[in-house]
Write a protein that holds these residues in place. Structure first.
Motif, PDB file in Angstrom:
ATOM      1  N   LYS A 189      58.467  29.356 -48.096  1.00 30.94           N
ATOM      2  CA  LYS A 189      57.769  30.616 -47.810  1.00 30.94           C
ATOM      3  C   LYS A 189      56.326  30.580 -48.303  1.00 30.94           C
ATOM      4  O   LYS A 189      55.411  31.083 -47.638  1.00 30.94           O
ATOM      5  CB  LYS A 189      58.516  31.782 -48.460  1.00 30.94           C
ATOM      6  N   TYR A 191      54.378  27.901 -48.718  1.00 28.86           N
ATOM      7  CA  TYR A 191      53.592  27.025 -47.839  1.00 28.86           C
ATOM      8  C   TYR A 191      53.295  27.710 -46.500  1.00 28.86           C
ATOM      9  O   TYR A 191      52.179  27.615 -45.966  1.00 28.86           O
ATOM     10  CB  TYR A 191      54.324  25.707 -47.602  1.00 28.86           C
ATOM     11  N   GLU A 192      54.287  28.399 -45.960  1.00 31.02           N
ATOM     12  CA  GLU A 192      54.072  29.095 -44.690  1.00 31.02           C
ATOM     13  C   GLU A 192      52.997  30.176 -44.843  1.00 31.02           C
ATOM     14  O   GLU A 192      52.180  30.382 -43.935  1.00 31.02           O
ATOM     15  CB  GLU A 192      55.382  29.718 -44.208  1.00 31.02           C
ATOM     16  N   GLY A 193      52.980  30.855 -45.987  1.00 29.16           N
ATOM     17  CA  GLY A 193      51.951  31.864 -46.241  1.00 29.16           C
ATOM     18  C   GLY A 193      50.564  31.265 -46.303  1.00 29.16           C
ATOM     19  O   GLY A 193      49.594  31.844 -45.784  1.00 29.16           O
ATOM     20  N   ILE A 195      49.619  28.459 -44.801  1.00 33.20           N
ATOM     21  CA  ILE A 195      49.279  27.962 -43.465  1.00 33.20           C
ATOM     22  C   ILE A 195      48.841  29.102 -42.555  1.00 33.20           C
ATOM     23  O   ILE A 195      47.967  28.932 -41.688  1.00 33.20           O
ATOM     24  CB  ILE A 195      50.484  27.203 -42.867  1.00 33.20           C
ATOM     25  N   GLU A 196      49.413  30.290 -42.747  1.00 36.62           N
ATOM     26  CA  GLU A 196      48.997  31.453 -41.948  1.00 36.62           C
ATOM     27  C   GLU A 196      47.526  31.793 -42.192  1.00 36.62           C
ATOM     28  O   GLU A 196      46.815  32.225 -41.279  1.00 36.62           O
ATOM     29  CB  GLU A 196      49.873  32.658 -42.300  1.00 36.62           C
ATOM     30  N   VAL A 197      47.080  31.597 -43.423  1.00 38.67           N
ATOM     31  CA  VAL A 197      45.690  31.878 -43.765  1.00 38.67           C
ATOM     32  C   VAL A 197      44.786  30.732 -43.324  1.00 38.67           C
ATOM     33  O   VAL A 197      43.754  30.943 -42.661  1.00 38.67           O
ATOM     34  CB  VAL A 197      45.534  32.118 -45.282  1.00 38.67           C
ATOM     35  N   ARG A 198      45.184  29.519 -43.691  1.00 35.84           N
ATOM     36  CA  ARG A 198      44.416  28.320 -43.333  1.00 35.84           C
ATOM     37  C   ARG A 198      45.388  27.179 -43.075  1.00 35.84           C
ATOM     38  O   ARG A 198      46.185  26.845 -43.956  1.00 35.84           O
ATOM     39  CB  ARG A 198      43.450  27.931 -44.456  1.00 35.84           C
ATOM     40  N   PRO A 199      45.360  26.563 -41.907  1.00 33.25           N
ATOM     41  CA  PRO A 199      46.295  25.462 -41.604  1.00 33.25           C
ATOM     42  C   PRO A 199      45.897  24.160 -42.299  1.00 33.25           C
ATOM     43  O   PRO A 199      45.551  23.161 -41.664  1.00 33.25           O
ATOM     44  CB  PRO A 199      46.202  25.348 -40.078  1.00 33.25           C
ATOM     45  N   GLN A 204      50.786  21.866 -44.862  1.00 28.49           N
ATOM     46  CA  GLN A 204      51.739  21.450 -43.832  1.00 28.49           C
ATOM     47  C   GLN A 204      52.611  20.297 -44.336  1.00 28.49           C
ATOM     48  O   GLN A 204      53.806  20.239 -44.042  1.00 28.49           O
ATOM     49  CB  GLN A 204      50.991  21.045 -42.572  1.00 28.49           C
TER      50      GLN A 204
END
Length: 540
Positions: A189, A191-193, A195-199, A204
């Motif tokens: 969760k 890491y996904e947060g 990535i939502e802001v900056r990939p 990843q």
């Protein structure tokens, strides 16, 4: 102005002129606690004796030699063997021509880079920036050092709000701490947060690692393939993708991925070692020989040389039919690694392979017996070494010896009972797998009895130690998990809070909850652990 007078610095540079120049610059910044190292070897020796606030390391430590360690390889050793802590500032000094290659392919990123030539004001800026960052992270690092990982996670979450300029870095550390506790969904969760802001590539990659650890291998493989296409120099992604292919039973694909990685970043010893292993598994003996030769050559300049590398090269040469080359490798093993506690075991298994190739079964059996005896004096032999030794014993009908070695391998982290049993099944000896299973059950039952007896006698620490051993032998045994939690809670209740044991208890409770969280036994154990937490003011 920042007070630098208390800072200690280690300068690692083979050039006397550059060491003198750096000393002069540091003195201008009011830094006088300066020591020097002229090579990676001398640096490691000094760092094993004491710690420094800052390490200034020249990238080119090889002084023009092709096989000498560079600064990145030194950093790999320092981090992998945990010689430097999270709080140590490591600044790499390099030329602009090298920087474009180094920074993109870096396996373990330094705190910062400084490009040559540079003036004292640039050095001052980088040190000030690094000190400021360390000050922000130091409270979390201290909690980690104390073993209080959950408090460190809470501190990271708070710092993401209070220190927004480092918010993403604190989130990254929080995710890594969740992984260290086996809390993979929580890390996913985080890491996904991010990535939502900056990939970001590393986020990843972190997500892929959590997917892989959850055995969601196809998802991890797809994510890693896209990640490498977008970030072809994110080297750790290749390593994990290769493991995905290995897990799917495709060593050829794993070999291709690692070969691509080595073509970009050719000096990472652990990757070359991995490439050699998968090439052997894929049946590509020539590629395995090439990789293991590079490992032996490059590791020659490391303070952490491993004689098992010579065993791997010997195995590849024997498989190729080059027994003369294999014998030469064994001679080099004896000569260049004299004094290493693992040499005798490694030499014996290597000699057994040569005898086997020559059709000398009697000589092979004698050397295998020597290898098993030498294992008793060896330190930290890898699980792979032990598994290969067990396989070779099975090839020569040394059943009891194979069982003995495999039981030893099962004490290592990462070796499961299923993996061990599979060795016997693949060797066409399923009856030995059944015997091993029975032996393990008896050993675990004996350990449970010993722990119960120690507990009755009031030896709570002894009971916990015994049950910890039982957990290694039977990690999925609910009876052992429950007994371990009960013993740990008692020790904490009687002898005081212990962060490390509390983490073990939490991990075992999580496993028990996943198995049967509705049972009265789980509820009782969870309640008693939470009561112990409340007793010491730990949030539940």
């Amino acid at each position: 102005m920042q007070d630098n007078s208390k800072l200690s610095v280690l300068v690692i540079d083979p050039s006397p002129a550059l060491r003198g120049s750096l000393q002069n610059m540091l003195n201008q910044l009011n830094i006088t606690k300066i020591e020097f190292a002229v090579s990676s070897g001398t640096a490691i020796k000094q760092l094993m004796k004491r710690s420094y606030d800052i390490i200034l390391c020249e990238y080119d430590l090889g002084s023009g030699t092709e096989d000498g360690q560079d600064g990145q390889q030194l950093l790999e050793d320092l981090r992998h063997h945990r010689i430097i802590g999270l709080w140590t500032i490591f600044i790499m000094i390099t030329s602009e021509a090298v920087y474009s290659k180094v920074v993109s392919a870096a396996e373990l990123t330094p705190t910062d880079y400084i490009l040559k030539p540079f003036a004292v004001d640039i050095l001052s800026q980088r040190i000030t920036r690094a000190i400021d960052r360390r000050s922000a992270f130091l409270p979390v690092y201290q909690l980690i050092g104390q073993g209080n990982v959950r408090a460190a996670i809470r501190a990271c979450a708070a710092a993401e709000v209070s220190t927004p300029r480092y918010a993403i870095e604190f989130a990254r550390l929080r995710a890594e701490l969740h992984v260290s506790l086996g809390e993979l969904r929580e890390a996913e969760k985080v890491y996904e947060g991010i990535i939502e802001v900056r990939p970001l590539g590393w986020a990843q990659l972190g997500l892929a690692r959590t997917l892989f650890a959850q055995e969601r291998h196809d998802e991890a493989r797809q994510l890693l393939s896209r990640l490498i296409a977008d970030n072809p120099r994110l080297m750790a992604a290749y390593d994990l993708l290769a493991r995905c292919h290995e897990t799917a039973g495709d060593p050829e694909a794993a070999q291709m991925v690692l070969e691509d990685a080595v073509s970009i970043s050719p000096h990472m010893i652990r990757r070359l070692r991995h490439l050699g292993a998968v090439a052997m598994e894929a049946g590509d003996v020539a590629a395995a020989e090439k990789s293991f030769k590079q490992v032996v050559a490059k590791a020659r300049y490391s303070e952490f040389r491993d004689p098992e590398d010579h065993v791997n090269l010997t195995r590849a040469l024997v498989k190729k039919g080059d027994t003369n080359g294999a014998t030469a490798v064994i001679r080099d093993l004896e000569k260049s690694l004299r004094g290493n506690t693992n040499v005798d075991a490694c030499k014996a298994i290597s000699m057994a392979l040569v005898h086997e190739a020559a059709g000398n079964s009697e000589g092979a059996v004698a050397e295998l017996t020597n290898a098993i005896s030498a294992m008793k004096l060896a330190q930290n032999l890898s699980s792979g070494f032990k598994i290969n030794l067990a396989r070779t014993c099975l090839d020569h009908k040394l059943d009891n010896e194979a069982e003995q070695v495999m039981l030893e391998a099962l004490n290592d982290d990462g070796v499961t009972t299923a993996q061990a049993m599979n060795v016997f099944v693949k060797a066409g000896r399923p009856e030995l797998a059944e015997t091993m299973t029975s032996q393990l059950k008896r050993q675990v039952a004996q350990l449970l009895n010993v722990a119960a007896e120690k507990s009755k006698m009031g030896d709570v620490k002894g009971a916990v130690q015994t049950l910890t051993e039982a957990l290694r032998k039977a990690p999925g045994n609910t009876q052992v998990m429950a007994a371990a939690v009960q013993a740990i809670v008692r020790q904490i209740d009687e002898l005081g809070w212990d962060h490390a044991l509390a983490e073990v208890s939490t991990q075992q409770l999580d496993k028990l909850r996943a198995t049967d969280g509705a049972s009265s036994e789980y509820t009782k154990l969870s309640d008693s652990f939470n009561a112990a937490k409340r007793k010491y003011g730990i949030a539940t």
